[in-house]
Design an enzyme around this catalytic site. Structure first.
Site, short mmCIF file in Angstrom:
data_model
loop_
_atom_site.label_atom_id
_atom_site.label_comp_id
_atom_site.label_asym_id
_atom_site.label_seq_id
_atom_site.Cartn_x
_atom_site.Cartn_y
_atom_site.Cartn_z
N GLY A 11 30.43 -1.44 77.48
CA GLY A 11 28.99 -1.20 77.32
C GLY A 11 28.18 -2.22 78.12
O GLY A 11 28.50 -3.40 78.11
N ARG A 72 34.12 2.94 80.68
CA ARG A 72 35.22 2.73 79.74
C ARG A 72 36.36 3.57 80.32
O ARG A 72 36.26 4.78 80.40
CB ARG A 72 34.84 3.19 78.33
CG ARG A 72 33.56 2.51 77.79
CD ARG A 72 33.41 2.77 76.31
NE ARG A 72 32.09 2.42 75.79
CZ ARG A 72 31.72 1.20 75.40
NH1 ARG A 72 32.58 0.20 75.49
NH2 ARG A 72 30.51 0.97 74.93
N ASP A 103 35.44 -6.84 73.95
CA ASP A 103 36.86 -6.94 73.55
C ASP A 103 37.76 -5.93 74.29
O ASP A 103 38.89 -6.27 74.67
CB ASP A 103 37.03 -6.84 72.02
CG ASP A 103 36.50 -5.55 71.44
OD1 ASP A 103 35.81 -4.79 72.17
OD2 ASP A 103 36.76 -5.28 70.25
N THR A 126 28.38 -8.49 75.79
CA THR A 126 28.22 -7.37 74.86
C THR A 126 27.07 -7.67 73.93
O THR A 126 26.91 -8.83 73.51
CB THR A 126 29.50 -7.12 74.03
OG1 THR A 126 29.16 -6.26 72.91
CG2 THR A 126 30.12 -8.39 73.46
N ASP A 128 26.93 -6.87 70.97
CA ASP A 128 27.41 -6.94 69.58
C ASP A 128 27.65 -8.37 69.06
O ASP A 128 27.71 -8.58 67.86
CB ASP A 128 28.72 -6.14 69.44
CG ASP A 128 28.55 -4.69 69.82
OD1 ASP A 128 27.42 -4.18 69.73
OD2 ASP A 128 29.55 -4.05 70.21
N ASP A 130 30.31 -9.97 68.90
CA ASP A 130 31.48 -9.93 68.01
C ASP A 130 32.72 -10.59 68.62
O ASP A 130 33.85 -10.19 68.31
CB ASP A 130 31.79 -8.47 67.63
CG ASP A 130 32.04 -7.60 68.86
OD1 ASP A 130 31.80 -8.06 70.00
OD2 ASP A 130 32.47 -6.45 68.68
N ARG A 172 28.50 -2.04 66.52
CA ARG A 172 29.86 -1.51 66.33
C ARG A 172 30.37 -1.88 64.94
O ARG A 172 29.82 -1.40 63.96
CB ARG A 172 30.81 -2.01 67.42
CG ARG A 172 31.96 -1.02 67.67
CD ARG A 172 32.89 -1.50 68.73
NE ARG A 172 32.39 -1.29 70.06
CZ ARG A 172 32.50 -0.17 70.76
NH1 ARG A 172 33.10 0.87 70.24
NH2 ARG A 172 32.03 -0.06 71.99
O1 F6P Z 1 29.54 -2.42 72.30
C1 F6P Z 1 28.22 -2.12 72.57
C2 F6P Z 1 27.81 -0.84 71.89
O2 F6P Z 1 26.45 -0.56 72.20
C3 F6P Z 1 28.03 -0.81 70.38
O3 F6P Z 1 27.01 -1.49 69.67
C4 F6P Z 1 28.06 0.67 70.13
O4 F6P Z 1 28.81 0.95 68.95
C5 F6P Z 1 28.79 1.21 71.34
O5 F6P Z 1 28.62 0.23 72.37
C6 F6P Z 1 28.29 2.53 71.85
O6 F6P Z 1 29.09 2.87 72.96
P1 F6P Z 1 28.78 4.07 73.96
O7 F6P Z 1 27.55 3.69 74.75
O8 F6P Z 1 29.98 4.17 74.82
O9 F6P Z 1 28.52 5.25 73.10
#
Ligand code: F6P
Length: 322
Positions: A11, A72, A103, A126, A128, A130, A172
């Site tokens: 992300g 991803r 991660d 990130t 998050d 985390d 997340r």
């Molecule tokens: O890891 C960053 C994040 O924005 C999280 O907070 C969220 O759960 C996820 O990515 C959403 O991912 P995507 O944009 O691939 O739907």
């Protein structure tokens, strides 16, 4: 080491561009050639490498997103995919990597190092927050401020209509964004995976607030299955109390926008530190900042160890909401 490469993956997060700039300019300053890898691991497998000059990163420090793009990548989860990427890197003469991401990015980086011994240093990028081994990740501060701005605006509407709002924020499986945004926005309750308040408790808080004459309230809810999400929770609380409510899911606006000064500064420090670490022969580690000091943490620890949440702040949010 003569040539390194930098990429962003997973992300996007505000501050990634500032970090790319720091990696490129520190690398050039130290006499290295620097490539940018497009689209994270997807571009690594496809050999999408671009030579970066000082001017390639001009005027990007203040922009959200990532000029290197991101993805991803499922193929990189396979050993064949990683072998293909390693081949591409070797053919291009790339002897060290800086991986900016979360991660998932670091798991891939660790596997690449274990299987192909290509030196790699991670930078925590990130929203998050985390990751163990750094007090803050790039993008977190900006995301909290974006969420706070939205909560402040929703407060105006909640107050005008005398309504209950459930505001869902990202994160997340962790509640860092929710807790800080709730604390800064004076929320009446915060629901996070680390301490899920169930519908009963929220119904109790709602009743208590009403008794004290509160006409509007904001409950901040962290996304994720752990707590059921804002929409489900709101429905359950309403079934218990009969209250009217609205749900607002903030979503991807939390990932965009210009980085805060704090994020740009952190990105600059960690980008430079990542290049220094590679030049010192380090690999399979993340650069982070803990209590103002730059430090290195083995990559697997960054996702295996749990960064503790500020439980005192959680208590404080509850006390100040009453
Ligand atoms: O890891 C960053 C994040 O924005 C999280 O907070 C969220 O759960 C996820 O990515 C959403 O991912 P995507 O944009 O691939 O739907």
């Amino acid at each position: 080491m003569k040539k390194i490469a930098v990429f962003t993956s997973g992300g996007d997060a505000p501050g990634m561009n500032a970090c790319v700039r720091a990696v490129v300019r520190t690398g050039l300053h130290r006499g290295l050639k620097v490539d940018g890898i497009m689209r994270g691991y997807t571009g690594m497998i496809a050999g999408e490498f671009q030579s970066m000059k000082a001017g390639s990163v001009s005027g990007i420090i203040q922009h959200g997103g990532t000029i290197l793009k991101t993805s991803r990548c499922d193929e990189f989860l396979t050993s064949e995919g990683r072998a293909k990427a390693a081949r591409m890197l070797k053919e291009a003469g790339i002897e060290g990597l800086v991986a900016i991401g979360g991660d998932g990015t670091f798991k891939g980086a660790h596997d690449l190092w274990s299987e192909h011994k290509i030196p790699i240093i991670g930078v925590p990028g990130t929203i998050d927050n985390d990751l163990y081994g750094t007090d803050y990740t790039l993008g977190y501060d900006t995301a909290v401020n974006t969420a706070l701005d939205a909560i402040d605006k929703i407060r105006d509407t909640a107050s005008s209509h005398e309504r209950l709002f459930f505001v869902e924020v990202m994160g997340r499986h962790s509640g860092f964004i929710a807790l800080d945004a709730a604390a800064a926005g004076g929320a009446e309750a915060v629901v996070i995976p680390e301490a899920c308040e169930g519908p009963q408790e929220l119904a109790r808080l709602l009743g208590y607030g009403k008794k004290r004459g509160k006409k509007s309230m904001i409950f901040v809810v962290a996304e994720g299955d752990e707590c059921g999400g804002a929409a489900q929770l709101a429905e359950k609380v309403s079934a218990l109390t009969g209250s009217d409510y609205r749900v607002s899911i903030l979503g991807h606006i939390q990932r965009g926008g210009a980085p805060t000064a704090r994020d740009s500064v952190l990105a600059s420090k960690l980008g430079a530190a990542a290049v220094q670490a590679l030049l010192h022969g380090e690999s399979d580690k993340m650069v982070g900042e803990v209590k103002g000091e730059i430090c290195l943490t083995p990559l697997p620890q960054t996702w295996k160890k749990k960064k503790p949440l500020d439980t005192k702040l959680l208590e404080l949010v509850k006390i100040l909401a009453t």
